[in-house]
Structure formats: structure tokens, C-alpha cells
Motif scaffolding. Structure first.
Motif, short mmCIF file in Angstrom:
data_model
loop_
_atom_site.label_atom_id
_atom_site.label_comp_id
_atom_site.label_asym_id
_atom_site.label_seq_id
_atom_site.Cartn_x
_atom_site.Cartn_y
_atom_site.Cartn_z
N LEU A 377 4.11 -2.41 -4.58
CA LEU A 377 3.38 -3.40 -3.79
C LEU A 377 2.09 -3.84 -4.47
O LEU A 377 1.32 -3.01 -4.95
CB LEU A 377 3.04 -2.81 -2.42
CG LEU A 377 4.21 -2.61 -1.46
CD1 LEU A 377 3.76 -1.84 -0.23
CD2 LEU A 377 4.82 -3.95 -1.05
N PRO A 378 1.82 -5.14 -4.49
CA PRO A 378 0.52 -5.61 -4.98
C PRO A 378 -0.60 -5.08 -4.07
O PRO A 378 -0.40 -4.90 -2.87
CB PRO A 378 0.63 -7.14 -4.87
CG PRO A 378 2.09 -7.43 -4.77
CD PRO A 378 2.71 -6.25 -4.10
N GLU A 379 -1.76 -4.85 -4.64
CA GLU A 379 -2.84 -4.23 -3.88
C GLU A 379 -3.54 -5.20 -2.95
O GLU A 379 -4.49 -4.82 -2.26
CB GLU A 379 -3.85 -3.56 -4.83
CG GLU A 379 -3.23 -2.37 -5.56
CD GLU A 379 -4.26 -1.39 -6.07
OE1 GLU A 379 -5.48 -1.69 -5.98
OE2 GLU A 379 -3.87 -0.31 -6.54
N ASN A 380 -3.07 -6.46 -2.89
CA ASN A 380 -3.60 -7.41 -1.91
C ASN A 380 -2.52 -7.87 -0.93
O ASN A 380 -2.69 -8.88 -0.24
CB ASN A 380 -4.22 -8.61 -2.60
CG ASN A 380 -3.19 -9.47 -3.33
OD1 ASN A 380 -2.11 -9.00 -3.67
ND2 ASN A 380 -3.53 -10.73 -3.59
N VAL A 381 -1.42 -7.13 -0.85
CA VAL A 381 -0.32 -7.54 0.02
C VAL A 381 -0.70 -7.38 1.49
O VAL A 381 -1.52 -6.52 1.85
CB VAL A 381 0.95 -6.72 -0.30
CG1 VAL A 381 0.80 -5.27 0.17
CG2 VAL A 381 2.20 -7.35 0.30
N ILE A 382 -0.12 -8.22 2.33
CA ILE A 382 -0.26 -8.11 3.78
C ILE A 382 1.09 -7.71 4.34
O ILE A 382 2.10 -8.38 4.10
CB ILE A 382 -0.74 -9.44 4.40
CG1 ILE A 382 -2.12 -9.80 3.85
CG2 ILE A 382 -0.79 -9.33 5.93
CD1 ILE A 382 -2.63 -11.16 4.31
N LEU A 383 1.11 -6.61 5.09
CA LEU A 383 2.35 -6.02 5.58
C LEU A 383 2.47 -6.17 7.09
O LEU A 383 1.46 -6.13 7.81
CB LEU A 383 2.40 -4.53 5.24
CG LEU A 383 2.27 -4.14 3.76
CD1 LEU A 383 1.99 -2.65 3.64
CD2 LEU A 383 3.53 -4.51 3.01
N ALA A 384 3.69 -6.30 7.56
CA ALA A 384 3.96 -6.23 8.99
C ALA A 384 5.26 -5.47 9.18
O ALA A 384 6.19 -5.57 8.37
CB ALA A 384 4.08 -7.62 9.61
N ALA A 385 5.32 -4.69 10.22
CA ALA A 385 6.55 -4.00 10.60
C ALA A 385 6.93 -4.43 12.00
O ALA A 385 6.06 -4.67 12.84
CB ALA A 385 6.37 -2.48 10.55
N ASP A 386 8.23 -4.54 12.23
CA ASP A 386 8.67 -4.86 13.57
C ASP A 386 8.84 -3.57 14.36
O ASP A 386 8.85 -2.46 13.82
CB ASP A 386 9.97 -5.66 13.54
CG ASP A 386 9.96 -6.75 14.59
OD1 ASP A 386 9.85 -6.41 15.79
OD2 ASP A 386 10.04 -7.93 14.24
N SER A 387 8.97 -3.71 15.67
CA SER A 387 9.22 -2.55 16.53
C SER A 387 10.64 -2.06 16.30
O SER A 387 11.55 -2.84 16.04
CB SER A 387 9.01 -2.92 17.99
OG SER A 387 7.68 -3.34 18.20
N GLY A 388 10.82 -0.74 16.41
CA GLY A 388 12.12 -0.15 16.13
C GLY A 388 11.99 0.89 15.05
O GLY A 388 10.89 1.30 14.66
N SER A 389 13.12 1.35 14.53
CA SER A 389 13.07 2.40 13.52
C SER A 389 12.37 1.93 12.25
O SER A 389 11.85 2.74 11.49
CB SER A 389 14.47 2.92 13.20
OG SER A 389 15.31 1.89 12.73
#
Length: 605
Positions: A377-389
Motif C-alpha cells: 500500500l502507498p503511504e498516502n492511501v485512503i482505505l474503506a472497509a464495508d460491513s461484514g467479514s
């Protein structure tokens, strides 16, 4: 100038650059005004009003500014609600601008007439107002913006269609007129010196200090690090605070709770002193026993202190400024056995995560999918996770470092915000790459349609990389595992099984990049391809639904019950799996004892 023209002008004066929206005749006046204003602020067209609200939430979460969304009367306003509740429960500033039928039709059971003041009374409880005459402006817009910012919440402005078309006239210097002004100065409330001293006494008296931080600590990273160093403490993070402190600090134990890490669980289990900064983490059972630790809480919201644990001192104030005043009164503790154990346990946890990611699965272990991208991952990445596993693997396998940001639907835990979150993030930071990790259920619910939104706008972004990783296991997996763990019930196929959809093919069909991955050996190459793409990219990972999101406090009995439900009564295979699980648990977590263990209990477990 019409009222609709003035509304957009006032938003521009509040430095609003984007409004996430969907058209409808209840806001025709606003749409015409947008045309006259050369699309300033930019009208960002989602595929559904709920997605517009989620995009406003993502924009607000990752920009620190107010997210603004707009929708038509009736069904449009109703559709916004889920995204608005997501903002309210995660304390994110969002303003909703919604249309309404003409004033002359109100009370007449007219088409698309909904009592929006009643409907929005809860979600926009801090401020919800309907404009009936032009002179209510600019006050209504100003209070909506200011309240959303100051209270980090949702506010709403309701604009009847005919009012949008009226000539604008400002409030006058007269009785029952309410003039207004722009802006809100930055401020940082702090507790009194007496309360700071009380907190310092509690923290100085402890020998085994634990710190729990949430999103409210995000602006206080240096201060949290200094407090942890002075007190020899370990730091656990609520999921909304995952990006508040980097994971490459050896004393940061990672996430806490059902999706958390074993070191965070043991940090809370064994501490004698607790400091909570900027977190409303709800699960009391993952905090110390109620009579175990002396505790201090810091939160900017007086309504959110004193919850979850019997805190001895409740400090109401800005996290950074409060910690700055607290630091001179803290006494340095030696980094002895307590701190060394925290660091050793944390290092070992990451080794365990690597081993769990390496376990074979059919066809691909979802833990390996997420673990494999961690170092890339680049050190300026923006992450999102959805609900669930998917949220489990986001919480446990991705290490925050540099200026990385990340979020999910923390309190509402609604399905479907992953893809719209990263779209909102791209409008906040068009020069940064974004990545959403989503389950196939969430992708089918919301994500596929919003790929169309990404396809519409990606050419406007300096960095075109918006990656959607779909964990495609044809199962609503988190609920399946909850059924097994909570009630020992097997998977109920009619509710849990979902179709296999060619997500990457769909992405390519609308001009985006995409690849389907069906073998473990293809995983890393797919990540490299997505991270090097010149446009948004979808990776369809075929993952194994039988990989369990084991909580950090799970007993072998619970794991065995889940295994038995999968194997559906095949006693020989159940016994075999039990023995294998017992060996695996002992291999992964040797020497970990539970409070109250009798001699030999660890081996039994």
C-alpha cells in the motif's frame, strides 16, 4: 436572484465545493440555479440518494469539512436517511438539503408529500428547518453549516419547490427578522486545572497502564505517543480510530473488540489503569473488569463522557489541548515487564496473522488477500472497509503508517458504504489513491451501481486509482458466522447464499479495469496490476467462506461449535476438526492464560 441562486451562493461562501446529489422535480429550482452558477459548487451525481449521502459522509470523514448532499422531496429525502444516520452515529458533519412540495399543496395528501420535519426530527435533531419565506436565509443555511461543524452531526434544510423559485430578499433591520453571518472560529475547550491534576494522579498511580484511542484522538497523534512513552503504556485502537496512530509503533496493539487483536484483548484484561481518548467504543466486555482499573476519559462532547466504564475522572475537552496540559504533570515510568510484554505480544500477533494468512483455503484464503496488500500500500492511501467479514480482515491485517487514512461504518455498521466512501474520498483528495475492501453482499447491494459514478468522474482526478477489492464467497459471511457462533445453527442457505456475479467483467464493460482471481498464486500480481492501473480497477477475489473471523476472546468450545455446524453432524469429521483446531490454537497462541485458569486449563483450551 432567486432563493435557489442564493442557497448555492451561500454554500460557496461556506467553501462548499461539492454537493453529492440526485435530481428530482422537488429540487428543480435548485437544478436550474446550478445551471446558472456553472455547476459551482459541483453537483456530483450519484446513482441513488443513499449513495449520495454515503459519499457526503466519506467526503466529510476524509476531508474534515462538512459533507453536503441534496435530494428531491418524498422518496429522495427518504433514501438519504440511511447515509445520514451513518453520519450521525459516527459523529460526522453532514448537511442535507431536500426539496418539498409547494406550500399550497401541504396538508393535501399531494404527490410525494411527506412530513419531512417529522421524518428528519431524529436524524437531524440538532437542527432541522423548513424555509417558507426568503428572509429566513441566510440564517437557516448558516445555522445548518455551523451546527454540523460544531456538534459533528447531521443537519437538514427543507426547501419547498415554490420557495426555491421566489425572488430572494434578505432579512431587514426590523422586528422578527434574523440576520446572520458566516463562519465559525476554531476552538479547543479544555478542562480546569483541578480536573487535569485529578487525572494525572490516577495515571501516575498505575503500574500497568492501557490507553484506548478513537477517532477523537486523530489530531493528537504526537501527544498520544508522548503519553504512551511517559506511562510505559500500550495503545489499543477502536476501529474508527484505526488511522489515529500508526501500527508500526511497537506498543500499538491494534484494533479492539470483536474484530480486534489478541494483544488488545490482553492489554485490557491485565491493566490496572485505563486512559480513553476520543472514543465511544461500545463493548464494555472488552474493557477491564469493572472493579479492576482506575480510569480517565477525555472527550470533547460532554454527552459522551462517563459511558461504558466507571471512569474516575471525566475530562471534557479537545484531545490535543487536554493532553498537552496533562503531559507536564505525568511522571515517567520505567519501561519494564509490562511494556516489554505488550511489545512482545504485539510482534507475535503479527506473526500469527502472517501464519493465518498462509493457511490453505478453497479456493483462496480471504486473510491472505488482505494480508498480501498490506506491504504494497502507498503511504498516502485512503482505505474503506464495508460491513461484514471484510471488516475483520481490514481491522486485523492492514497496518496504518505514514499518512494513511481509513474508515468504515463504525456505529451504524450498515452494509454498502465502502464504494461510495472512497468515491467521496476522491473528491476530497483527488491526488491520493483509494481502496475499498468489500464483501460480495455489499457489492451487490450498492457497490456495482456506484462503479458507474466512478466511471463518470475518474478522469477529473489527478490520481485515477480507485480500487475495489471484492471478497467473492457467495455467502453473507458475517451473518453466517454469527449464526454458527451464537446459536450453533448451520448456514441457512435461502438467506445466506448469494449469486456469483462477474464483478470484474462488469467493471470492464463500463470502461474500468478489472480482473478475476481464482488461485492464491494470482493474488499479488492482481494487487500490483490494480495499484499500477491508469483508471479505477475492480479485483474479483474468489474467497473461501469457511475461513472463520475468530474473535480474540473465542474459546475452543465456541470454535468447535461453529465447526460442527459447518460439518452438519458428521461426527468423525467433527472430532478430526476439533483435534486440528486444538493443535492450531496451541501452535498460534502458546502460553496465553486466562484470568482464573486452573492448572492445565490452557492445555485443555
Amino acid at each position: 436572484m432567486k432563493v435557489s441562486d442564493y442557497v448555492l451562493q451561500r454554500l460557496r461562501e461556506w467553501d462548499v465545493e461539492h454537493v453529492f446529489a440526485y435530481a428530482g422535480d422537488g429540487i428543480n429550482g435548485l437544478l436550474a440555479a446550478w445551471g446558472r452558477a456553472n455547476n459551482n459548487p459541483q453537483f456530483v451525481q450519484a446513482r441513488h440518494e443513499e449513495m449520495a449521502a454515503f459519499e457526503a459522509v466519506g467526503y466529510a470523514k476524509f476531508s474534515g469539512k462538512v459533507g453536503v448532499c441534496a435530494a428531491t422531496s418524498g422518496p429522495g429525502a427518504i433514501h438519504l436517511l440511511n447515509g445520514l444516520y451513518d453520519a450521525k452515529l459516527d459523529h460526522v458533519p453532514v448537511v442535507a438539503i431536500v426539496g418539498q412540495t409547494n406550500r399550497s399543496a401541504m396538508g393535501g395528501s399531494y404527490q410525494q408529500e411527506v412530513d419531512l420535519l417529522s421524518l428528519y426530527k431524529d436524524v437531524a435533531s440538532a437542527f432541522c428547518e423548513m424555509v417558507t419565506v426568503p428572509e429566513q436565509l441566510p440564517n437557516v443555511i448558516d445555522r445548518a453549516m455551523r451546527t454540523a461543524l460544531a456538534q459533528r452531526t447531521v443537519t437538514a434544510v427543507i426547501l419547498p419547490a415554490d420557495v426555491q423559485e421566489l425572488d430572494y430578499s434578505p432579512p431587514t433591520h426590523a422586528f422578527k427578522m434574523v440576520p446572520s453571518s458566516l463562519g465559525i472560529a476554531e476552538y479547543a475547550p479544555v478542562p480546569t486545572d483541578t480536573e487535569i491534576a485529578r487525572a494525572a494522579e490516577v495515571l501516575n498511580s498505575g503500574e500497568k497502564v492501557a490507553i484506548l484511542i478513537g477517532q477523537g484522538a486523530r489530531g493528537a497523534r504526537p501527544e498520544v505517543e508522548e503519553v504512551a512513552d511517559l506511562l510505559g503504556a500500550g495503545v489499543a485502537k477502536a476501529l474508527l480510530g484505526k488511522d489515529a496512530l500508526p501500527d508500526d509503533l511497537p506498543y500499538v496493539t491494534g484494533a479492539i473488540g470483536l474484530l480486534g487483536t489478541r494483544p488488545s484483548y490482553e492489554l485490557m484484561r491485565d491493566c490496572d489503569t485505563l486512559l480513553v481518548v476520543g472514543s465511544n467504543f461500545p463493548y464494555t466486555q472488552f474493557l477491564p473488569e469493572l472493579d479492576q482499573a482506575r480510569a480517565v476519559q477525555i472527550d470533547i462532547d460532554p454527552h459522551m463522557v462517563g459511558l461504558r466504564y466507571p471512569f474516575e475522572v471525566n475530562l471534557v475537552g479537545d484531545a490535543r489541548e487536554t493532553l498537552r496540559r496533562l503531559l507536564p504533570q505525568l511522571k515517567r515510568k520505567k519501561h519494564g515487564a509490562w511494556r516489554k510484554k505488550i511489545e512482545k505480544d504485539t510482534a507475535r500477533w503479527w506473526e500469527v496473522m502472517q501464519r493465518r494468512a498462509a493457511v490453505d483455503a478453497d479456493p483462496i484464503n480471504p486473510e491472505y488477500v488482505v494480508h498480501a496488500v498490506d506491504a504494497l500500500l502507498p503511504e498516502n492511501v485512503i482505505l474503506a472497509a464495508d460491513s461484514g467479514s471484510a471488516a475483520n480482515w481490514y481491522a486485523r491485517h492492514l497496518r496504518m503508517r505514514g499518512t494513511m487514512r481509513g474508515s468504515l461504518s463504525g456505529t451504524l455498521a450498515t452494509m454498502g458504504p465502502g464504494v461510495p466512501y472512497v468515491i467521496g474520498a476522491k473528491f476530497a483528495h483527488p491526488d491520493r489513491p483509494t481502496l475499498a475492501i468489500v464483501g460480495d453482499g455489499a457489492m451487490q447491494m450498492n457497490g456495482m451501481a456506484e462503479l458507474v459514478t466512478a466511471a463518470k468522474y475518474w478522469r477529473d482526478w489527478q490520481d485515477p486509482r480507485l480500487i475495489v477489492a471484492v471478497l467473492n464467497n457467495q455467502d453473507l459471511n458475517q451473518v453466517t458466522w454469527e449464526m454458527r457462533a451464537m446459536s450453533g445453527a448451520p448456514q441457512f442457505e435461502p438467506s445466506q447464499h448469494i449469486p456469483d456475479v462477474p464483478y470484474a467483467d462488469f467493471a470492464r464493460s463500463i470502461g474500468l479495469g478489472g480482473v478475476r482471481v481464482e488461485k492464491p498464486g494470482e493474488v499479488e500480481a492482481a494487487w500490483h496490476k490494480a495499484l499500477g492501473a491508469d483508471r479505477p480497477f475492480v479485483i474479483d477475489f474468489r474467497t473461501d467462506p469457511a475461513v472463520p473471523p475468530i474473535p480474540p476472546h473465542a474459546s475452543l468450545d465456541q470454535i468447535e461449535a461453529a465447526a460442527a455446524s459447518i460439518l452438519k453432524g458428521d461426527s468423525d469429521r467433527v472430532d478430526m476438526v476439533k483435534q486440528g483446531l486444538k493443535a492450531k490454537v496451541q501452535e498460534m497462541l502458546p502460553g496465553h492464560r486466562h484470568r482464573g485458569d486452573r492448572p492445565g486449563a490452557q492445555e485443555d483450551r
